[in-house]
Motif scaffolding. Structure first.
Motif, PDB file in Angstrom:
ATOM      1  N   ARG A  66       0.824  -1.204   0.000  1.00  0.00           N
ATOM      2  CA  ARG A  66       0.000   0.000   0.000  1.00  0.00           C
ATOM      3  C   ARG A  66       0.862   1.261   0.000  1.00  0.00           C
ATOM      4  NH1 ARG A  66      -4.483  -2.202   4.435  1.00  0.00           N
ATOM      5  NH2 ARG A  66      -5.685  -3.441   2.925  1.00  0.00           N
ATOM      6  N   GLY A  67       1.961   1.200   0.720  1.00  0.00           N
ATOM      7  CA  GLY A  67       2.879   2.337   0.706  1.00  0.00           C
ATOM      8  C   GLY A  67       3.448   2.577  -0.673  1.00  0.00           C
ATOM      9  N   LEU A  68       3.727   1.489  -1.398  1.00  0.00           N
ATOM     10  CA  LEU A  68       4.233   1.624  -2.760  1.00  0.00           C
ATOM     11  C   LEU A  68       3.201   2.288  -3.665  1.00  0.00           C
ATOM     12  CD1 LEU A  68       6.495   1.001  -4.796  1.00  0.00           C
ATOM     13  CD2 LEU A  68       5.402  -1.215  -5.191  1.00  0.00           C
ATOM     14  N   ILE A  69       1.927   1.932  -3.500  1.00  0.00           N
ATOM     15  CA  ILE A  69       0.869   2.547  -4.302  1.00  0.00           C
ATOM     16  C   ILE A  69       0.794   4.045  -4.026  1.00  0.00           C
ATOM     17  CG2 ILE A  69      -1.631   2.649  -4.646  1.00  0.00           C
ATOM     18  CD1 ILE A  69      -1.700  -0.369  -4.068  1.00  0.00           C
ATOM     19  N   LEU A  70       0.838   4.431  -2.751  1.00  0.00           N
ATOM     20  CA  LEU A  70       0.808   5.850  -2.402  1.00  0.00           C
ATOM     21  C   LEU A  70       2.011   6.585  -2.990  1.00  0.00           C
ATOM     22  CD1 LEU A  70      -0.285   5.694   1.354  1.00  0.00           C
ATOM     23  CD2 LEU A  70      -1.660   6.486  -0.585  1.00  0.00           C
ATOM     24  N   LEU A  71       3.168   5.950  -2.904  1.00  0.00           N
ATOM     25  CA  LEU A  71       4.384   6.569  -3.417  1.00  0.00           C
ATOM     26  C   LEU A  71       4.301   6.755  -4.937  1.00  0.00           C
ATOM     27  CD1 LEU A  71       7.142   7.633  -2.558  1.00  0.00           C
ATOM     28  CD2 LEU A  71       8.061   5.339  -2.878  1.00  0.00           C
ATOM     29  N   PRO A 172     -11.588   4.124 -10.702  1.00  0.00           N
ATOM     30  CA  PRO A 172     -11.133   3.239  -9.623  1.00  0.00           C
ATOM     31  C   PRO A 172     -10.533   3.997  -8.438  1.00  0.00           C
ATOM     32  CG  PRO A 172      -9.647   3.098 -11.506  1.00  0.00           C
ATOM     33  CD  PRO A 172     -10.846   3.868 -11.954  1.00  0.00           C
ATOM     34  N   LEU A 173      -9.977   5.185  -8.687  1.00  0.00           N
ATOM     35  CA  LEU A 173      -9.426   5.963  -7.580  1.00  0.00           C
ATOM     36  C   LEU A 173     -10.528   6.362  -6.603  1.00  0.00           C
ATOM     37  CD1 LEU A 173      -6.845   7.380  -6.459  1.00  0.00           C
ATOM     38  CD2 LEU A 173      -7.555   9.402  -7.735  1.00  0.00           C
ATOM     39  N   ILE A 174     -11.644   6.872  -7.131  1.00  0.00           N
ATOM     40  CA  ILE A 174     -12.749   7.285  -6.270  1.00  0.00           C
ATOM     41  C   ILE A 174     -13.445   6.070  -5.660  1.00  0.00           C
ATOM     42  CG2 ILE A 174     -14.973   8.473  -6.227  1.00  0.00           C
ATOM     43  CD1 ILE A 174     -13.916  10.249  -8.505  1.00  0.00           C
ATOM     44  N   ALA A 175     -13.646   5.034  -6.475  1.00  0.00           N
ATOM     45  CA  ALA A 175     -14.309   3.830  -5.972  1.00  0.00           C
ATOM     46  C   ALA A 175     -13.510   3.189  -4.850  1.00  0.00           C
ATOM     47  CB  ALA A 175     -14.515   2.839  -7.117  1.00  0.00           C
ATOM     48  N   GLY A 176     -12.189   3.149  -4.994  1.00  0.00           N
ATOM     49  CA  GLY A 176     -11.355   2.578  -3.947  1.00  0.00           C
ATOM     50  C   GLY A 176     -11.446   3.356  -2.655  1.00  0.00           C
ATOM     51  N   GLY A 181     -10.386  -0.826   2.484  1.00  0.00           N
ATOM     52  CA  GLY A 181      -9.906  -2.185   2.682  1.00  0.00           C
ATOM     53  C   GLY A 181      -9.170  -2.757   1.484  1.00  0.00           C
ATOM     54  N   ALA A 182      -9.364  -4.066   1.249  1.00  0.00           N
ATOM     55  CA  ALA A 182      -8.698  -4.742   0.140  1.00  0.00           C
ATOM     56  C   ALA A 182      -9.149  -4.182  -1.205  1.00  0.00           C
ATOM     57  CB  ALA A 182      -8.983  -6.244   0.207  1.00  0.00           C
ATOM     58  N   TRP A 183     -10.414  -3.766  -1.290  1.00  0.00           N
ATOM     59  CA  TRP A 183     -10.891  -3.155  -2.525  1.00  0.00           C
ATOM     60  C   TRP A 183     -10.142  -1.868  -2.837  1.00  0.00           C
ATOM     61  CZ3 TRP A 183     -13.458  -5.277  -6.258  1.00  0.00           C
ATOM     62  CH2 TRP A 183     -14.321  -6.339  -6.016  1.00  0.00           C
ATOM     63  N   GLN A 184      -9.872  -1.097  -1.815  1.00  0.00           N
ATOM     64  CA  GLN A 184      -9.113   0.146  -2.027  1.00  0.00           C
ATOM     65  C   GLN A 184      -7.736  -0.156  -2.579  1.00  0.00           C
ATOM     66  OE1 GLN A 184      -8.728   2.602   1.464  1.00  0.00           O
ATOM     67  NE2 GLN A 184      -7.249   3.982   0.504  1.00  0.00           N
ATOM     68  N   THR A 185      -7.068  -1.153  -2.031  1.00  0.00           N
ATOM     69  CA  THR A 185      -5.738  -1.525  -2.518  1.00  0.00           C
ATOM     70  C   THR A 185      -5.788  -1.927  -3.980  1.00  0.00           C
ATOM     71  OG1 THR A 185      -5.154  -2.316  -0.298  1.00  0.00           O
ATOM     72  CG2 THR A 185      -3.749  -3.011  -2.123  1.00  0.00           C
ATOM     73  N   LEU A 187      -8.163  -1.367  -6.278  1.00  0.00           N
ATOM     74  CA  LEU A 187      -8.652  -0.331  -7.186  1.00  0.00           C
ATOM     75  C   LEU A 187      -7.649   0.795  -7.353  1.00  0.00           C
ATOM     76  CD1 LEU A 187     -12.401  -0.242  -6.094  1.00  0.00           C
ATOM     77  CD2 LEU A 187     -11.499  -0.958  -8.314  1.00  0.00           C
ATOM     78  N   TRP A 188      -6.929   1.149  -6.291  1.00  0.00           N
ATOM     79  CA  TRP A 188      -5.920   2.200  -6.441  1.00  0.00           C
ATOM     80  C   TRP A 188      -4.731   1.695  -7.255  1.00  0.00           C
ATOM     81  CZ3 TRP A 188      -5.243   5.986  -1.733  1.00  0.00           C
ATOM     82  CH2 TRP A 188      -6.430   6.691  -1.557  1.00  0.00           C
ATOM     83  N   ALA A 189      -4.412   0.419  -7.109  1.00  0.00           N
ATOM     84  CA  ALA A 189      -3.371  -0.151  -7.968  1.00  0.00           C
ATOM     85  C   ALA A 189      -3.829  -0.130  -9.427  1.00  0.00           C
ATOM     86  CB  ALA A 189      -3.049  -1.575  -7.526  1.00  0.00           C
ATOM     87  N   LEU A 190      -5.093  -0.432  -9.652  1.00  0.00           N
ATOM     88  CA  LEU A 190      -5.642  -0.378 -11.008  1.00  0.00           C
ATOM     89  C   LEU A 190      -5.616   1.049 -11.544  1.00  0.00           C
ATOM     90  CD1 LEU A 190      -7.122  -1.686 -13.406  1.00  0.00           C
ATOM     91  CD2 LEU A 190      -9.273  -1.305 -12.161  1.00  0.00           C
ATOM     92  N   ALA A 191      -5.940   2.019 -10.689  1.00  0.00           N
ATOM     93  CA  ALA A 191      -5.936   3.418 -11.123  1.00  0.00           C
ATOM     94  C   ALA A 191      -4.555   3.827 -11.597  1.00  0.00           C
ATOM     95  CB  ALA A 191      -6.389   4.323  -9.970  1.00  0.00           C
ATOM     96  N   PHE A 192      -3.532   3.448 -10.850  1.00  0.00           N
ATOM     97  CA  PHE A 192      -2.185   3.801 -11.282  1.00  0.00           C
ATOM     98  C   PHE A 192      -1.812   3.054 -12.555  1.00  0.00           C
ATOM     99  CE2 PHE A 192       2.319   2.802 -11.524  1.00  0.00           C
ATOM    100  CZ  PHE A 192       2.835   4.094 -11.611  1.00  0.00           C
ATOM    101  N   THR A 193      -2.198   1.792 -12.668  1.00  0.00           N
ATOM    102  CA  THR A 193      -1.868   1.012 -13.866  1.00  0.00           C
ATOM    103  C   THR A 193      -2.475   1.648 -15.111  1.00  0.00           C
ATOM    104  OG1 THR A 193      -1.767  -1.020 -12.554  1.00  0.00           O
ATOM    105  CG2 THR A 193      -2.005  -1.263 -14.938  1.00  0.00           C
ATOM    106  N   ILE A 194      -3.727   2.070 -15.017  1.00  0.00           N
ATOM    107  CA  ILE A 194      -4.374   2.735 -16.148  1.00  0.00           C
ATOM    108  C   ILE A 194      -3.653   4.036 -16.475  1.00  0.00           C
ATOM    109  CG2 ILE A 194      -6.489   3.873 -16.919  1.00  0.00           C
ATOM    110  CD1 ILE A 194      -8.034   1.854 -15.204  1.00  0.00           C
ATOM    111  N   ASP A 195      -3.352   4.789 -15.433  1.00  0.00           N
ATOM    112  CA  ASP A 195      -2.669   6.075 -15.614  1.00  0.00           C
ATOM    113  C   ASP A 195      -1.297   5.885 -16.249  1.00  0.00           C
ATOM    114  OD1 ASP A 195      -1.991   8.711 -15.487  1.00  0.00           O
ATOM    115  OD2 ASP A 195      -2.356   8.933 -13.352  1.00  0.00           O
ATOM    116  N   PHE A 196      -0.515   4.967 -15.689  1.00  0.00           N
ATOM    117  CA  PHE A 196       0.842   4.729 -16.166  1.00  0.00           C
ATOM    118  C   PHE A 196       0.846   4.113 -17.556  1.00  0.00           C
ATOM    119  CE2 PHE A 196       4.383   1.787 -16.738  1.00  0.00           C
ATOM    120  CZ  PHE A 196       5.473   2.620 -16.518  1.00  0.00           C
ATOM    121  N   GLY A 197       0.085   3.017 -17.712  1.00  0.00           N
ATOM    122  CA  GLY A 197       0.066   2.340 -19.003  1.00  0.00           C
ATOM    123  C   GLY A 197      -0.481   3.214 -20.110  1.00  0.00           C
ATOM    124  N   GLY A 198      -1.567   3.925 -19.810  1.00  0.00           N
ATOM    125  CA  GLY A 198      -2.125   4.818 -20.809  1.00  0.00           C
ATOM    126  C   GLY A 198      -1.193   5.962 -21.144  1.00  0.00           C
TER     127      GLY A 198
END
Length: 428
Positions: A66-71, A172-176, A181-185, A187-198
């Motif tokens: 989770r810290g990695l996602i925030l970073l 996914p950022l807002i939904a997370g 909980g686990a959904w936040q982890t 969905l926020w990972a998905l949000a970054f993946t979409i952002d980064f990959g796109g």
């Protein structure tokens, strides 16, 4: 830290003129980092240290992830403003006002960062505050950069292409933030993946340009050295308010030596050569180096420092604990992972950054990183102080080896930055 005098900072034009509110002032090729940008970076680094506080509060495999996602979310936000500041003056007019709002958003986000995955009965919902802060930071960035790109149709096309995945990532950022909980982890990972990959795909538009190589490299150097300094402060909190045991001081000295080695590896042997490579590259390759080496790979250096500091903090806490042996009880797996994998991430990032800028990668860094990862399982049975000593000894030996190798090389052979790149005409 060098800054460039200008009407917006120490120049003779006095207050910011009305023109800077209508149209941002473009930077010159000789532009360097301003004190306002350093101020902005300090707020960003404060947010990074709060990520460390979040992980240290309840250290586990989940909090490390989770810290990695925030970073990652923080880094992706900061790098956007580095590109903006390389194109226009950030210490003048409309851009400065917008960035002050961004700084306030980052500061508030940093304050609630330790509660990023918590739900309290109070009036503050930390996950929603964080999501709102990240959204605001991105919206202001796009508004400012589109204004700065008013006469550059290709850059405007690049920004609009980037806006597509970043808009989708908001869902996914807002939904997370709502689900927690686990959904936040996830969905926020998905949000970054979409952002980064796109963003990676959108960069094929080829609208990015580096106006001032010195400024771009300097921003990344400065934020790294600030993170290195803050890492010592963060690590030192593991010793508590007072130190009354000799082994605690020994552990602190070993941690300090490790951080100094990270500084030497980058600033003594690489930083100047990388900036020189960026400056002398063709415009297309310069943009590619800036994107790949600085915007992307440089993250591994920042993350490596943060996780190493977290590991040192846990060592100091273990050695300080009077119920443990004088060398400290063995660290748990999350603490060892932060200590060893964090150092390895820095070394691998250093090697990748070297490859993308200078072009030649000595095998010492990858070998040292591999050695630390191989040793990681065995260190579970070592005392905390011994585990830290292994990391520090590895870094000291690597730094000494690189120093001797650099001293033996003729000046003309230390960097090979003039190798032609057959893809320089590729707009990607």
């Amino acid at each position: 830290m060098s800054t460039q005098g200008s009407p917006g900072e120490g120049g003779s034009a006095g207050p910011v003129g009305d023109a800077s509110w209508r149209r941002p002032a473009m930077t010159a090729e000789s532009h360097r980092v301003t004190s306002f940008e350093i101020f902005f970076d300090l707020v960003f680094v404060f947010a990074i240290t709060r990520v460390g506080s979040f992980m240290a509060r309840s250290l586990s495999a989940a909090t490390l992830a989770r810290g990695l996602i925030l970073l990652l979310l923080l880094w992706w936000s900061w790098t956007a403003y580095v590109w903006l500041g390389n194109r226009v003056r950030t210490d003048q007019g409309l851009v400065r006002s917008g960035m002050l709002v961004v700084m306030a958003a980052l500061f508030i986000a940093a304050l609630v960062m330790p509660d990023a995955w918590s739900r309290h009965t109070g009036t503050v919902d930390a996950p929603l505050i964080l999501a709102a802060a990240f959204i605001l930071v991105r919206l202001i960035y796009f508004g400012l950069h589109l204004t700065a790109a008013a006469e550059d149709s290709r850059l405007r096309a690049q920004l609009l292409a980037d806006a597509i995945p970043q808009t989708f990532s908001l869902v996914p950022l807002i939904a997370g933030a709502v689900l927690a909980g686990a959904w936040q982890t996830a969905l926020w990972a998905l949000a970054f993946t979409i952002d980064f990959g796109g963003g990676w795909i959108a960069s094929r538009v080829g609208g990015w340009k580096v106006r001032s190589p010195g400024h771009f490299a300097e921003r990344h150097r400065m934020v790294l050295i600030i993170v290195l300094g803050e890492s010592l402060i963060s690590a030192g909190t593991g010793a508590g308010d007072s130190v009354s045991r000799t082994m605690v001081l020994v552990a602190a000295a070993l941690g300090f030596a490790a951080v100094v080695c990270l500084w030497r590896l980058y600033f003594e042997h690489l930083a100047a050569a990388a900036e020189d490579a960026l400056e002398h590259a063709s415009p297309v390759r310069r943009a590619r180096i800036a994107r790949d080496a600085y915007t992307m790979v440089h993250f591994l250096l920042i993350a490596g420092v943060l996780y190493l500091a977290l590991g040192i903090r846990e060592v100091l806490a273990a050695v300080t604990d009077s119920s443990a042996s004088s060398l400290g009880a063995p660290l748990n797996w999350p603490a060892l992972t932060a200590l060893y994998a964090g150092t390895a991430a820095y070394l691998l990032g250093h090697a990748a950054f070297t490859r993308l800028t200078v072009g030649r990668v000595p095998p010492a860094q990858p070998a040292a990183a591999a050695a630390l990862l191989i040793l990681l399982p065995a260190t579970r049975h070592l005392s905390a102080l011994t585990a830290l000593a292994v990391v520090s000894a590895t870094l000291i030996a690597l730094t000494a080896f690189k120093g001797r190798a650099a001293a033996r090389e003729p000046d003309g052979d230390r960097e090979n930055t003039d190798t032609p790149d057959p893809t320089d005409t590729d707009p990607a």
